[in-house]
Scaffold this active site. Structure first.
Site, PDB file in Angstrom:
ATOM      1  N   ALA A 265       1.057  -0.814   0.024  1.00 22.19           N
ATOM      2  CA  ALA A 265       0.073   0.613  -0.229  1.00 22.19           C
ATOM      3  C   ALA A 265       0.815   1.292   0.370  1.00 22.19           C
ATOM      4  CB  ALA A 265      -0.837  -0.484   1.482  1.00 22.19           C
ATOM      5  N   GLU A 301       0.162   2.711   7.241  1.00 21.46           N
ATOM      6  CA  GLU A 301       0.126   3.676   6.499  1.00 21.46           C
ATOM      7  C   GLU A 301      -0.661   4.692   6.809  1.00 21.46           C
ATOM      8  OE1 GLU A 301       0.942   3.399   3.748  1.00 21.46           O
ATOM      9  OE2 GLU A 301       0.999   0.718   3.257  1.00 21.46           O
ATOM     10  N   HIS A 304       1.608   6.713   8.943  1.00 23.17           N
ATOM     11  CA  HIS A 304       3.227   7.713   7.719  1.00 23.17           C
ATOM     12  C   HIS A 304       2.407   9.012   8.112  1.00 23.17           C
ATOM     13  CE1 HIS A 304       6.123   4.867   6.117  1.00 23.17           C
ATOM     14  NE2 HIS A 304       5.368   4.148   5.685  1.00 23.17           N
TER      15      HIS A 304
END
Ligand code: B3K
Ligand code: ZN
Length: 876
Positions: A265, A301, A304
């Site tokens: 991803a 993700e 992040h």
């Protein structure tokens, strides 16, 4: 053609020009998408006034170029395969360009490409240069405004980063949406998606009370597979607030599922793009492992957004700054959400198998490499997982509170900036007062340190002398290594009491479980007031990414297996005990001597099976033998056949000796409760399925019946997949063939399930696998253009140790053929696929020669820089 040249960290220069604001307009078309860019640019205060403007750009057809509204004629710039150079520009200016690109021809899946009928992007690391001319480097951060124009029928949904601010209809059945992202970002975080997508929507209220809309966008038939990802996202958002004080910073957070994707991803700002395999789940189509994987990746993700997006990397050498830290964050999240000991056992078990192998091979590199040819080759286990281990060591060195103060400081000090690993470690040093100068070597030295430990108990003095010696082996380009600062968490377990003894070091009581610091090549630690002879329990919870060697006897290990207070080391003692037995059996197999099962292993397993069942998830791990790949890592020269035979022998011996126990476990853990991916249910299924695997290893009649019934019951994919795997990997083709057929027909419409169908078949130990791989490569559901299919079929075959390493070399040949073909289509995936061939040094001479000759054959082709770099290193 000249060989691709490396980029060096030491050559880093700040950009001469930065972009403060970026405006893009995409007029989508499969063969000829037009991209207009309007960039507000300014010269860096330290750059020379006559510094040329250099912009990256690849596979772009330039239509027009203007500075401050004045078109540039061809004499004003130089254009080549890598970009554009304009000799003279003002101090501040607006650069406008228009280019044409062909998404439908983009099989590399970097930049703007098509997946099924939809458009999507992947820009990290250097994909944005395939979209427009730009300073494609992470230390250029700009706000973005993006307009996407598409066909109302084919692309009813038009997405980009940030918030939608305007939409409207255009002539010719077209429409547009304009998106604005107020947070300055590097272009690698840019994203665009367009297609016929459907969304599931939810909401999250942040800790400061803001409402965030959450959307998961999928193709219509997958709408029923988003629930778990959405729940995981909400848990991750809450966890990041509580564990790091980090709150989401836009009103909208979107995830899109895409079928063709190189990695798991991508954390694009506000618009995460996911490989469908990393987001879609359903009890009937995804296993427990897949559910847990989705949870971890969704969280990764999302995390992040702070560790990577708000604070990003100055250059790609600093990749582990965001990846190591974010993996550490997602590991802690999953540990908090599921079984913490099992999460650690699984992570370490994978790490010691795969990262240790990388660190010992020709592509070994430090967590912060000092040069690379192709950055996509550096999205590795070393950068990610070893990077996470190093962050974990930092946390353990400074303690939880200082670590949190350090991370708060990092996010405050560097918000909106592109920074380095020193900046991160500097915050930890400032927050804790610790000195990390020696510790920094973890970032620059490749290779796994070996620690030789030796202990002696002095009855007379009541002292225990523990000597630790460290040595990091030479790796390519790094012949000599310096000693590292290694935190060794340990205890001394009294052989009489079975309890952790209080540790007294240098006259100071340091507790029953403490960290000692190895800094020199060799150090002896003298523990005093040791009242009884102990067995040392070293490197608890895997406190450092090292190989620890201690001459444990099998009695010591059996003792630790039952008495160690550290759950991780209890598991590890079992693994070590099994490895000692396996060593003997591997030798017996090689020498043609009759194999004899070590009764101590049987006794240890029997004790486990008859012991308390309070943690089924850990028990399932303890009952699982080291994998063939991990056993291979321990051998000086890998003998795939002997390893397979020895491991099968142990499995079957245990199954025969403990058949009734395994049957009882199976029956006690059967359930027809509705599927839920809860830690309790997952634990129960793992334990049941481990027991079933033992029973099937001896083709026990009752085991076979249970396995067939489990397959037929069709209750959930975890159970179905396990039953199918055990049938297909048994010698009962009469049972396996109909099961495979039924499964393949039932799921022909679902690519993610078909991936499992491919993998199950090509990972079986029977010798017909090579032919099966060739046959399945012709299957209508297979395509070399789809990375998931390639991984499920060809990648899985290359992990099938006995078949990939066939002595006639045909396994190697098949892999090389695929690499050569993929090199043209998708260099990133091709380069990754070569990995098993790069490990040739670990095998016997015959196999070495066969593997090398395939590498040579690849090398003789015209190669992408990705494949070139790997093959070059492998043959160096
Ligand atoms: N940051 C992405 C990496 C994508 C790079 C592909 N060449 C995935 C992740 O670590 O979250
Ligand atoms: Zn990441």
């Amino acid at each position: 053609m000249s060989d691709p040249q490396p980029v060096y960290l030491s050559d880093y220069q700040p950009p001469a020009y930065r972009v403060t604001h970026t405006e893009l307009t995409f007029d989508l078309d499969p063969a000829a998408t037009r991209v207009k860019a309007r960039l507000l640019m300014e010269r860096h205060s330290e750059a020379a006034p006559d510094a040329p403007l250099v912009l990256n750009g690849e596979h772009l057809k330039l239509i027009s170029l203007a500075i401050d509204a004045t078109p540039l004629d061809a004499a004003a710039y130089e254009l080549d395969d890598e970009g554009l150079r304009i000799a003279q520009v003002p101090e501040r200016f607006v650069l406008e360009s228009e280019v044409e690109i062909a998404p439908q021809e983009n099989t590399a899946l970097e930049g703007l490409y098509q997946s099924n009928a939809m458009y999507c992007t992947q820009c990290e690391a250097e994909g944005f240069r395939r979209i427009t001319f730009y300073p494609d480097r992470p230390d250029v951060m700009a706000t973005f405004k993006v307009t996407v124009i598409g066909d109302q029928q084919h692309e009813p949904i038009l997405l980009a980063n940030g918030n939608p601010i305007e939409r409207g209809e255009l002539e010719g059945g077209r429409h547009f949406v304009t998106w604005e992202d107020p947070h300055p970002k590097p272009c690698y975080l840019f994203a665009l998606v367009a297609g016929n997508l459907h969304s599931v929507e939810d909401h999250f209220t942040t800790m400061s009370g803001r409402d965030v809309t959450l959307q998961i966008w999928v193709e219509k038939e997958n709408l029923d597979k988003t629930e778990h990802a959405m729940a995981s996202l909400k848990r991750a958002m809450a966890w990041d607030e509580q564990a790091y004080g980090r709150e989401y910073d836009l009103d909208l957070f979107m995830i899109v599922a895409v079928n063709d994707f190189n990695m798991g991803a991508m954390e694009n700002k506000g618009l995460n793009i996911f490989n469908s395999a990393a987001v879609l789940t359903h009890p009937q189509t995804a296993t427990d492992a897949a559910f847990q994987n989705v949870e971890g990746i969704v969280a990764h993700e999302y995390f992040h957004n702070w560790s990577g997006n708000r604070v990003t990397c100055r250059d790609w050498f600093q990749l582990s700054l965001k990846e190591g830290f974010t993996v550490f964050r997602d590991q802690c999240f999953s540990a908090d959400t599921n079984s913490a000991p099992v999460k650690r056992i699984q992570d370490v078990s994978f790490f010691r198998t795969a990262q240790f192998a990388e660190d010992a091979g020709p592509t070994a590199h430090p967590i912060r490499p000092d040069h690379y040819i192709e950055i996509t080759n550096f999205y590795t286990l070393t950068i990610y997982e070893k990077g996470a281990e190093v962050v974990r060591m930092l946390r353990n060195l400074v303690g939880e509170e200082s670590f949190r103060r350090g991370s708060d400081l990092y996010f405050e000090r560097f918000d909106g900036q592109a920074v380095t690993i020193e900046d991160f470690v500097g915050c930890m040093a400032d927050a804790s007062g610790e000195d990390f100068s020696q510790f920094m070597r973890w970032y620059s030295q490749a290779g796994t340190p070996d620690i030789d430990a030796h202990g002696e108990y002095d009855y007379v003095q009541g002292e225990y002398h523990l000597t630790l010696r460290q040595r990091t082996p030479a790796t390519p380009g790094q012949p000599d290594k310096l000693p590292l600062h290694i935190p060794v968490r340990m205890g001394l377990v009294g052989t009489k009491s079975g309890q952790d003894l209080t540790l007294t070091l240098n006259g100071e009581k340091i507790g029953k479980d403490a960290v000692i610091h190895l800094r020199e090549d060799e150090q002896t630690f003298v523990f005093t007031d040791v009242a009884e002879a102990p067995v040392p329990s070293l490197l608890r919870e895997f406190s450092a990414p090292v190989k620890l060697h201690y001459p444990y006897s099998r009695e010591d290990l059996a003792f630790l297996l039952t008495h160690d207070s550290d759950g991780f080391n209890r598991w590890d003692a079992g693994q070590r005990l099994a490895l000692l037995a396996l060593d003997d059996l591997i030798a017996a197999h090689r020498n043609g001597v009759e194999k004899v099962m070590d009764s101590r292993v049987v006794d240890a397993f029997k004790a486990l099976l008859n012991g308390p069942m309070n943690d089924k998830a850990v028990l399932a791990e303890m009952l699982t033998l080291p994998s063939e790949a991990y056993i291979a890592e321990q051998q000086p020269i890998v003998d795939v056949d002997a390893i397979h035979a020895a491991r099968e022998f142990v499995r079957q011996s245990l199954a025969m000796a403990l058949r009734d126990e395994f049957l009882a476990i199976y029956e006690a853990n059967m359930s027809d409760e509705a599927y839920a991916p809860t830690p309790e249910q997952i634990a129960q299924r793992s334990l049941k399925n481990v027991a079933l695997a033992y029973l099937m290893s001896i083709e026990d009649e009752q085991g076979l019946a249970l396995c067939e019934a489990q397959f037929a019951a069709d209750h959930n994919m975890t159970d179905v997949r396990q039953a199918l795997t055990l049938l297909v990997h048994s010698d009962r083709d009469d049972l396996a063939s109909p099961a495979l057929k039924a499964f393949g027909e039932k799921w022909a419409h679902d690519p993610l399930v078909m991936d499992q169908w491919f993998t199950v078949q090509v990972s079986r130990p029977q010798p017909d696998v090579l032919e099966r791989v060739k046959y399945l490569m012709q299957h209508p559901a297979f395509s070399l253009k789809n990375p998931n299919r390639v991984r499920a079929l060809v990648g899985a075959f290359a992990q099938n140790r006995v078949n990939f390493h066939r002595l006639d070399g045909l396994g190697y040949q098949l892999l090389a053929d695929v690499v050569i073909e993929l090199n043209r289509l998708n260099p990133e995936i091709a380069a990754r696929l070569i990995t098993p061939l790069t490990r040739w040094q670990r095998f016997d001479e015959t196999r070495q020669a066969l593997m090398r000759s395939e590498l040579e054959r690849i090398k003789a082709q015209p190669l992408s820089s990705n494949v070139y770099e790997v093959v070059e290193k492998a043959l160096a």
